[in-house]
Write a protein that holds these residues in place. Structure first.
Motif, short mmCIF file in Angstrom:
data_model
loop_
_atom_site.label_atom_id
_atom_site.label_comp_id
_atom_site.label_asym_id
_atom_site.label_seq_id
_atom_site.Cartn_x
_atom_site.Cartn_y
_atom_site.Cartn_z
N ASN A 113 0.78 -1.30 -0.05
CA ASN A 113 0.02 0.07 0.05
C ASN A 113 0.88 1.24 -0.05
O ASN A 113 0.62 2.20 0.82
CB ASN A 113 -0.95 -0.02 1.36
N ALA A 114 1.77 1.10 -1.14
CA ALA A 114 2.78 2.37 -0.92
C ALA A 114 2.75 3.37 -2.16
O ALA A 114 1.82 3.15 -2.66
CB ALA A 114 4.48 1.73 -1.22
N GLY A 115 3.36 4.42 -1.93
CA GLY A 115 3.15 5.36 -3.15
C GLY A 115 4.35 4.99 -4.12
O GLY A 115 5.09 4.33 -4.01
N VAL A 116 3.90 5.20 -5.41
CA VAL A 116 4.55 4.92 -6.48
C VAL A 116 4.91 5.92 -7.53
O VAL A 116 4.00 6.44 -7.83
CB VAL A 116 4.35 3.44 -7.23
N THR A 117 6.18 6.02 -8.19
CA THR A 117 6.05 6.91 -9.29
C THR A 117 7.02 6.04 -10.35
O THR A 117 8.01 5.35 -10.12
CB THR A 117 7.25 8.06 -9.03
N MET A 118 6.53 6.17 -11.52
CA MET A 118 6.89 5.30 -12.58
C MET A 118 7.58 6.11 -13.78
O MET A 118 7.43 7.46 -13.86
CB MET A 118 5.60 4.68 -13.03
N GLU A 119 8.27 5.59 -14.61
CA GLU A 119 9.04 6.32 -15.67
C GLU A 119 9.95 7.52 -15.19
O GLU A 119 10.14 8.59 -15.56
CB GLU A 119 7.87 6.94 -16.56
N VAL A 120 10.63 7.31 -14.01
CA VAL A 120 11.63 8.27 -13.39
C VAL A 120 12.78 8.27 -14.17
O VAL A 120 13.38 7.38 -14.58
CB VAL A 120 11.59 8.00 -11.79
N THR A 121 13.07 9.52 -14.37
CA THR A 121 14.47 9.99 -15.01
C THR A 121 15.45 10.18 -14.10
O THR A 121 16.85 10.26 -14.75
CB THR A 121 14.24 11.02 -16.45
N GLU A 122 15.32 10.68 -12.92
CA GLU A 122 16.38 11.16 -12.13
C GLU A 122 15.59 11.21 -10.54
O GLU A 122 14.46 11.51 -10.43
CB GLU A 122 16.38 12.60 -12.51
#
Ligand SMILES: Cc1cc2nc3c(=O)[nH]c(=O)nc-3n(C[C@H](O)[C@H](O)[C@H](O)COP(=O)(O)OP(=O)(O)OC[C@H]3O[C@@H](n4cnc5c(N)ncnc54)[C@H](O)[C@@H]3O)c2cc1C
Length: 326
Positions: A113-122
């Motif tokens: 049940n975490a937060g996620v960020t995808m397609e991260v470049t940096e």
């Protein structure tokens, strides 16, 4: 919670480039937020030797958690990473992207049940936390994403993170016992392999020769294969030709395929649709061969050749072979 946990995929006694990029990035970021840089590896213990696992120390990993579980499938890795995070309290899980990275990252996010960020470049550390940069609106803008809770999951774009040797090669190897969830044992790995052209993995290749509908028919790819082989590269494809059954999906580049960033991307008979562009625009040099001088691909190519690929590609292959003395 502190530190960063990554996952390293291995195949035939070597860790893949994308994973090593994530391990290197995790080590760099762990210094910024405090805590260990750790890596999860899964597979047959006979293959995952102490020596092989220990090599991750060269890329800055302090600890390597080794689990005897099937390699190459997403769900077992989710089980292992979720247990290590629960037991050891890692603040972030970081993935180098790629199809498996996306699958594991998404599964872990749901499980924790975490937060996620995808397609991260940096990614950078700020006040003891991580902030991820993510391009949006077809890469026309970049947003900073931070996390309100822990753990946070970060999934990079394929090859977004550079491989850096920073440590002394002495990661501590810790065996973990994990009881896999019932659903994680339902899929079975029948066969593993890598998409290869001229014996080079498409996602690791420095040179890609990509073919599109302009090749005219499936056999047109033979030209691309010959050129890729002459240059020591691999073959890629557009969705149009994959949908037509001319080339396997594993070679598809673009929005619904792979994202690549080779030193050279040679596009033969490809119009340059936005859905293709997003998968290859980070290439260092883009060379396009197209008979239509108004083809959109020329707008983002470093070198454009207007002409018939049937004449140009074989000549190019010959010229490269001659130059290499073969
Ligand atoms: C939701 C969605 C997702 C998509 N995802 C992807 C994706 O992941 N990857 C992807 O690639 N596409 C994707 N597409 C499809 C994309 O929009 C294009 O249709 C596709 O990329 C076109 O492929 P192409 O360039 O091979 O074919 P075309 O657009 O038909 O281009 C062929 C080109 O070849 C040139 N040509 C023809 N004959 C010759 C010759 N003899 N010599 C030189 N040049 C020649 C023509 O001038 C033309 O420019 C997606 C579309 C949608 C809607």
């Amino acid at each position: 919670m502190s530190g960063i946990l990554t996952y390293a995929l291995h195949y035939e006694g070597a860790f893949n480039k994308n994973s090593l990029g994530a391990v290197s990035e995790g080590a760099k970021l762990a210094k910024g937020i405090g805590g260990d840089a750790a890596v999860v590896v899964v597979g047959d213990p006979a293959e995952l030797t102490d020596e092989l696992c220990g090599t991750l120390g060269k890329y800055g990993a302090a600890k390597v958690y080794r689990a005897n579980a099937p390699e190459g499938l997403g769900a077992p890795v989710v089980d292992v990473m979720a247990k290590v995070i629960a037991d050891e309290g890692y603040a972030y899980a970081l993935f180098g992207g790629g199809l498996l990275g996306f699958e594991i990252g998404a599964g872990l996010t749901a499980r924790l049940n975490a937060g996620v960020t995808m397609e991260v470049t940096e990614v950078h550390a700020q006040d003891g936390k991580l902030v991820a940069k993510r391009p949006i609106l077809q890469d026309s803008a970049v947003v900073d994403v931070d996390y309100v809770g822990e753990p946070g999951v970060i999934i990079g774009r394929l090859n977004a993170f550079d491989i850096k040797e920073s440590g002394d090669g002495t990661a501590e190897v810790i065996d973990v016992d994990v009881e896999l969830a019932e659903h994680s044992t339902r899929a079975r790995m029948v066969q593993r392999g890598e998409q290869r052209g001229a014996d080079v993995n498409i996602e690791d290749a420095d040179i890609l020769v990509a073919g599109g509908r302009g090749l005219g028919k499936a056999e047109g790819f033979e030209m691309c294969e010959t050129l890729a082989e002459a240059m020591g590269g691999a073959v890629a494809a557009t969705r149009a030709v994959v949908d037509a059954g001319w080339y396997p999906y594993a070679a598809q580049i673009g929005q619904t395929g792979k994202t690549v960033a080779p030193k050279l991307y040679l596009a033969a008979g490809i119009s340059g649709a936005i859905q293709h562009k997003v998968g290859m625009q980070a290439s260092e040099n883009i060379v396009a061969i197209n008979k239509d001088p108004n083809a959109p691909i020329f707008e983002f190519s470093d070198l454009g050749i207007v002409g018939d690929l049937n004449k140009i590609v074989p000549k190019l292959a010959e010229a490269v072979k001659q130059k290499k003395g073969g």
